[in-house]
Design a protein around this motif. Structure first.
Motif, mmCIF file in Angstrom:
data_model
loop_
_atom_site.group_PDB
_atom_site.id
_atom_site.type_symbol
_atom_site.label_atom_id
_atom_site.label_comp_id
_atom_site.label_asym_id
_atom_site.label_seq_id
_atom_site.Cartn_x
_atom_site.Cartn_y
_atom_site.Cartn_z
ATOM 1 N N PHE A 96 0.829 -1.206 0.000
ATOM 2 C CA PHE A 96 0.000 0.000 0.000
ATOM 3 C C PHE A 96 0.865 1.258 0.000
ATOM 4 O O PHE A 96 0.599 2.200 -0.758
ATOM 5 N N LEU A 97 1.886 1.304 0.831
ATOM 6 C CA LEU A 97 2.760 2.477 0.882
ATOM 7 C C LEU A 97 3.510 2.670 -0.435
ATOM 8 O O LEU A 97 3.695 3.805 -0.888
ATOM 9 N N PHE A 98 3.927 1.576 -1.045
ATOM 10 C CA PHE A 98 4.628 1.688 -2.325
ATOM 11 C C PHE A 98 3.688 2.202 -3.411
ATOM 12 O O PHE A 98 4.074 3.042 -4.238
ATOM 13 N N VAL A 99 2.451 1.723 -3.416
ATOM 14 C CA VAL A 99 1.463 2.184 -4.401
ATOM 15 C C VAL A 99 1.198 3.675 -4.231
ATOM 16 O O VAL A 99 1.202 4.441 -5.215
ATOM 17 N N MET A 100 0.984 4.120 -3.017
ATOM 18 C CA MET A 100 0.691 5.528 -2.777
ATOM 19 C C MET A 100 1.889 6.414 -3.105
ATOM 20 O O MET A 100 1.742 7.502 -3.674
ATOM 21 N N GLY A 101 3.082 5.947 -2.775
ATOM 22 C CA GLY A 101 4.276 6.735 -3.069
ATOM 23 C C GLY A 101 4.503 6.926 -4.554
ATOM 24 O O GLY A 101 4.778 8.046 -5.022
ATOM 25 N N THR A 102 4.379 5.851 -5.333
ATOM 26 C CA THR A 102 4.585 5.961 -6.777
ATOM 27 C C THR A 102 3.446 6.728 -7.454
ATOM 28 O O THR A 102 3.677 7.444 -8.430
#
Length: 371
Positions: A104-110
């Motif tokens: 989830f954090l990787f999706v939001m960051g990208t």
């Protein structure tokens, strides 16, 4: 008679006093006036973009679909962490919410990195550059018209460059007053020429180009993993509860799981398909714009072979995802200097866009054969 008491003496002293007072006070006032007159470049940016945080965030004007993307990701992931993860972490393993949080954090960051950044906008020509370029084009067209019949139409405003043995046409942009470099295109929604233009994506609220394509690809790829991950463990949650209390009771105990499963089921096909399509584009070093137009053939022996492909899938992927990130060319947070003279474009025929010369590390030979 004292000096200055004669005829004209007081008048001269008065005039001298006024002149000296005015000249001595102007240096104290002019810096203050110049300081207040300075503006950030993003405030007068000619394209159709929105800026936030004093120009640090740059997006397209139409951002409604982007907010829908945010809501879908946040709501679906929030329901998963609130209703499914507590049960799954106890009954199966606590690694499930940990892995889900990382995804989830990787999706939001990208996603935010793709949406809030400059995609590779090319600066428009200054008035002096545009006038010089129009003068060059006008002279060539006048020569062409004078040496031909009355029904002659001037050639299109294009130049040609040779890239790895393949001739590529550079088109003139009538809005930005520049010859677009190879792979650049003008986005009609943002009203900008974008370097290595891929497409305009309303789901991220921005164009996808040279400076944010890798983040866009990592976003859709990680979103595919997150969607499959949530869908798989929501089904696992429902099946596990059904074995204990029955299927209907399991749905009553966790109604949010039904909503998550429906959202993931209908979105996973398009997200995974989009990830696969862009994986194919990266492996062949193409853009969506080039693939839709059918610009290049995948076979090297063909007449219209792709000059940007390195001939190796691994090298193409490294070139698209691991190369150095190009700096922004528009300096949107810089100050406008009203007293600074505008740079003039060179008249030696070299292709220019704004104040930046086209450069390539792929062995580009420039051949300006015609306009």
């Amino acid at each position: 008679m004292t000096p200055g008491s004669g005829e004209g003496g007081p008048m001269k002293d008065c005039e001298y006093s006024q002149i000296s007072t005015h000249s001595s006070s102007s240096p104290m006032e002019s810096p203050h006036k110049k300081k207040t007159a300075l503006k950030r470049k993003w405030k007068v940016f000619p394209g159709r973009n929105k800026f936030f945080c004093n120009g640090r965030i740059m997006m397209a004007r139409q951002t409604g679909v982007f907010y829908l993307t945010l809501v879908l990701i946040l709501v679906t992931s929030g329901l998963f962490f609130a209703f499914d993860c507590p049960y799954l972490s106890v009954q199966i393993t606590p690694a499930i919410p940990a892995v889900g949080a990382i995804l989830f954090l990787f999706v939001m960051g990208t996603l935010l990195r793709t949406s809030f950044s400059d995609p590779g906008v090319l600066p428009r020509a200054t008035p002096d550059e545009a006038a010089d370029l129009e003068r060059q084009i006008g002279n060539i067209e006048e020569i062409a018209n004078g040496s031909s019949s009355g029904g002659y139409r001037p050639p299109p405003r294009t130049k040609e460059v040779v890239i790895n043995g393949q001739t590529v046409k550079l088109k003139y942009c009538f809005t930005c007053k520049i010859f677009r470099p190879p792979r650049a295109s003008h986005c009609s929604l943002c009203d900008n020429c974008v370097e290595r233009f891929d497409h305009h994506c309303p789901w991220v609220g921005n164009c996808v180009g040279k400076r944010n394509y890798r983040f866009f690809y990592m976003f859709i790829l990680s979103l595919s993993f997150l969607t499959v991950f949530i869908f798989a463990f929501v089904i696992t949650h429902v099946i596990h509860r059904s074995q204990q209390t029955g299927f209907l009771n399991a749905l009553k105990d966790s109604p949010a799981s039904v909503l998550e499963a429906v959202v993931c089921f209908f979105s996973v096909w398009s997200i995974v398909g989009l990830s696969g399509f862009h994986t194919y584009l990266i492996s062949s070093n193409q853009t969506t714009n080039e693939d839709i137009k059918g610009s290049w053939s995948n076979k090297r022996g063909k007449e219209n072979f792709n000059p940007y492909s390195h001939g190796n899938i691994f090298t193409n992927c490294c070139s698209a995802l691991c190369g150095p990130l190009s700096p922004s060319l528009i300096d949107r947070r810089g100050f406008i200097q009203p007293d600074t003279p505008q740079p003039t474009a060179p008249s030696n025929g070299i292709t220019m866009y704004g104040a930046t010369q086209f450069q390539s590390n792929m062995g580009t030979e420039v051949r300006l054969t015609r306009w």
